[in-house]
Design an enzyme around this catalytic site. Structure first.
Site, PDB file in Angstrom:
ATOM      1  N   HIS A 109      -2.864  -0.988   4.141  1.00  0.00           N
ATOM      2  CA  HIS A 109      -3.272   0.241   5.384  1.00  0.00           C
ATOM      3  C   HIS A 109      -3.598   1.184   5.670  1.00  0.00           C
ATOM      4  O   HIS A 109      -3.781   1.576   4.152  1.00  0.00           O
ATOM      5  CB  HIS A 109      -1.985   0.017   5.938  1.00  0.00           C
ATOM      6  CG  HIS A 109      -0.208  -1.001   5.885  1.00  0.00           C
ATOM      7  ND1 HIS A 109      -0.087  -1.601   4.975  1.00  0.00           N
ATOM      8  CD2 HIS A 109       0.143  -2.010   6.726  1.00  0.00           C
ATOM      9  CE1 HIS A 109       0.935  -2.486   4.685  1.00  0.00           C
ATOM     10  NE2 HIS A 109       0.479  -2.921   6.242  1.00  0.00           N
ATOM     11  N   ASP A 112      -2.079   3.474   4.028  1.00  0.00           N
ATOM     12  CA  ASP A 112      -1.320   3.072   2.151  1.00  0.00           C
ATOM     13  C   ASP A 112      -3.041   4.479   1.422  1.00  0.00           C
ATOM     14  O   ASP A 112      -2.190   5.099   0.428  1.00  0.00           O
ATOM     15  CB  ASP A 112      -1.392   2.319   1.619  1.00  0.00           C
ATOM     16  CG  ASP A 112      -1.045   1.535   2.368  1.00  0.00           C
ATOM     17  OD1 ASP A 112      -0.418   1.345   2.651  1.00  0.00           O
ATOM     18  OD2 ASP A 112      -0.763  -0.109   2.477  1.00  0.00           O
TER      19      ASP A 112
HETATM   20  C1  XUL Z   1       5.807  -7.213   6.275  1.00  0.00           C
HETATM   21  C2  XUL Z   1       4.216  -7.221   5.936  1.00  0.00           C
HETATM   22  C3  XUL Z   1       3.247  -6.718   6.053  1.00  0.00           C
HETATM   23  C4  XUL Z   1       1.853  -6.500   6.619  1.00  0.00           C
HETATM   24  C5  XUL Z   1       0.866  -6.171   6.535  1.00  0.00           C
HETATM   25  O1  XUL Z   1       6.610  -8.118   6.103  1.00  0.00           O
HETATM   26  O2  XUL Z   1       4.134  -8.786   5.233  1.00  0.00           O
HETATM   27  O3  XUL Z   1       3.087  -5.912   4.727  1.00  0.00           O
HETATM   28  O4  XUL Z   1       1.484  -7.987   5.052  1.00  0.00           O
HETATM   29  O5  XUL Z   1       1.367  -5.001   8.231  1.00  0.00           O
END
Ligand code: XUL
Ligand code: CO
Length: 445
Positions: A109, A112
């Site tokens: 993300h 992150d």
């Molecule tokens: C949350 C989830 C996230 C997504 C990316 O449950 O799976 O981490 O993979 O935003």
């Protein structure tokens, strides 16, 4: 073929060197017993079947804090009080781990990788700065970006949603974040871009206009798609379904819901689906069910690899070690030519009381071996058993004659009725479920 090990100024996982394949006789927990990246199975190297990726958020950001207590996991790369230096140290730790384990990919993300700044532009600049450093690491190690995404669910401004927020100004902030995350993903050669709608849903229908919110989500995704294509993104956009948590109801509930949504809003040419095992079980489905439905709709994109605890309903994000889940998933993937631009991202976290540096390695190795074993078993089943023939036999009445004409849409309801009269009461045909189950167990070794 293996990536080179990349160390920063500090070695964060000392005493652990490159993980290698030692074969099934090995009792070394820091070695692969099944995952032999260059071994060719069903015409493809294992590495290319899986395209394994590290999840930046769990593995390098998550210290094990929960609603009942603070973090427990020592993460020395998060010690610096300067947020940008902390992000750089984290990048060193991430690439050390990824390259020691030999993962070909990683996922992140925006938040992150780089910290949020004081405003939209500073946040985008922070991400750019870290993306330049990440590209260097990618070049040195040979590790690639499977997908990027934007975290539009953690900041308090998103408490009522991001793209589906009833306040337009919040929608613009989500757009700014997605734009910067797309820029970084394209710059880093990302092969996919993910949307997980964590807060795209509701807690109460009383204060929610679901029709407007879902239409806003569609418009938002269309604009993100258009921007991505404009800046040269050639990869796949992915939606990751989840039924609930953090909201009571999420709009991207499960694969069936997302298939309908993508088709309704003309997104199915650019988007596919990223399926996570624990999200499937939260929706009362199996992982295999979700993978099969996406494959049937030609929308199978990528997988988030984890598993939930079978005795509670939460998204516990455990490392996947269930051999049945692996065999069932690999049976479907092998019949569907794999994952295309997708891969298998370890969206899984260590338990809060797993606090040794080696635990992160052991967890990934265990899961990679589970999937590799699943691949070998599934390949054996497809090549050497009657599994497919048994299943196909159940449908043989549609392979010719009137059954085939029905499949082609050539028989009217009246003609079908007349056939029922002439065919008489159907003979009883066993579904043979127990035989299928026994067959799978014969091949699990
Ligand atoms: C949350 C989830 C996230 C997504 C990316 O449950 O799976 O981490 O993979 O935003
Ligand atoms: Co996920």
């Amino acid at each position: 073929m293996s990536n080179d090990v990349i160390l920063g100024k500090t070695e964060y996982f000392p005493g652990i060197s490159k993980i290698s394949f030692e074969g099934t006789e090995s009792k070394n927990v820091l070695a692969f017993r099944y995952y032999d990246e260059n071994k060719v199975v069903a015409g493809k190297k294992m590495r290319d079947h899986f395209r394994f990726a590290a999840a930046y958020w769990h593995s390098f950001c998550n210290d094990g804090a929960d609603p009942f207590g603070p973090g427990t996991r020592p993460m020395p790369w998060l010690n610096n009080s300067n947020p940008m230096q902390k992000a750089k140290d984290k990048l060193d730790a991430a690439f050390e781990f990824i390259s020691k384990l030999g993962l070909p990919y990683y996922c992140f993300h925006d938040r992150d990788l780089a910290p949020e700044g004081k405003d939209v532009n500073e946040s985008a600049d922070n991400l750019k700065t870290l993306a330049v450093l990440a590209l260097e690491k990618q070049k040195q190690s040979g590790v690639k970006l499977l997908w990027g995404t934007a975290n539009v669910f953690s900041h308090p401004r998103y408490m009522n949603g991001a793209a589906t927020n009833p306040d337009f100004s919040v929608v613009t902030h989500a757009a700014a974040q997605v734009k910067a995350a797309l820029d970084a993903t394209v710059y880093l050669g990302g092969e996919n871009y993910v949307f997980w709608g964590g807060r795209e849903g509701y807690f109460s229908l009383l204060n929610t206009n679901t029709k407007r919110e879902i239409e806003h989500l569609a418009t938002f995704l269309q604009k993100a798609r258009d921007y991505g294509r404009k800046i040269g993104f050639k990869g796949t956009f992915l939606i990751e379904p989840k039924p609930m948590e953090p909201t009571k109801h999420q709009y991207d509930f499960d694969v069936a819901t997302v298939v309908a949504f993508l088709n309704k809003y003309n997104l199915a040419d650019d988007f596919k689906i990223n399926i996570e095992n624990n999200h499937a079980t939260l929706a009362q489905h199996t992982f295999a069910h979700e993978i099969q439905l996406a494959a049937d709709a030609d929308l199978l994109g990528s997988l988030d690899i984890n598993q939930g605890d079978p005795h509670n309903g939460w998204d516990t994000d455990e490392f996947m070690i269930n051999i049945y889940d692996a065999v069932y998933a690999m049976l479907i993937l092998l019949q569907n030519n794999g994952l295309g631009t997708g891969g298998m991202n370890f969206d899984a976290k260590l338990r809060r009381n797993s606090t040794d540096a080696e635990d992160l390695f052991i967890a990934h190795i265990s899961s990679m071996d589970t999937l590799a074993r699943g691949l070998l078993i599934a390949d054996d089943i497809l090549k050497n058993s009657k599994f497919l023939a048994l299943r196909n036999t159940r449908y043989k009445s549609f392979d010719s004659g009137d059954g085939k004409r029905f499949e082609k849409g050539e028989l009217s309801l009246e003609e079908l009725k007349n056939l029922a009269v002439s065919l008489g009461e159907p003979a009883q045909i066993s579904g043979k479920q127990e035989k299928f189950e026994l067959l799978i167990n014969q091949y699990i070794k």
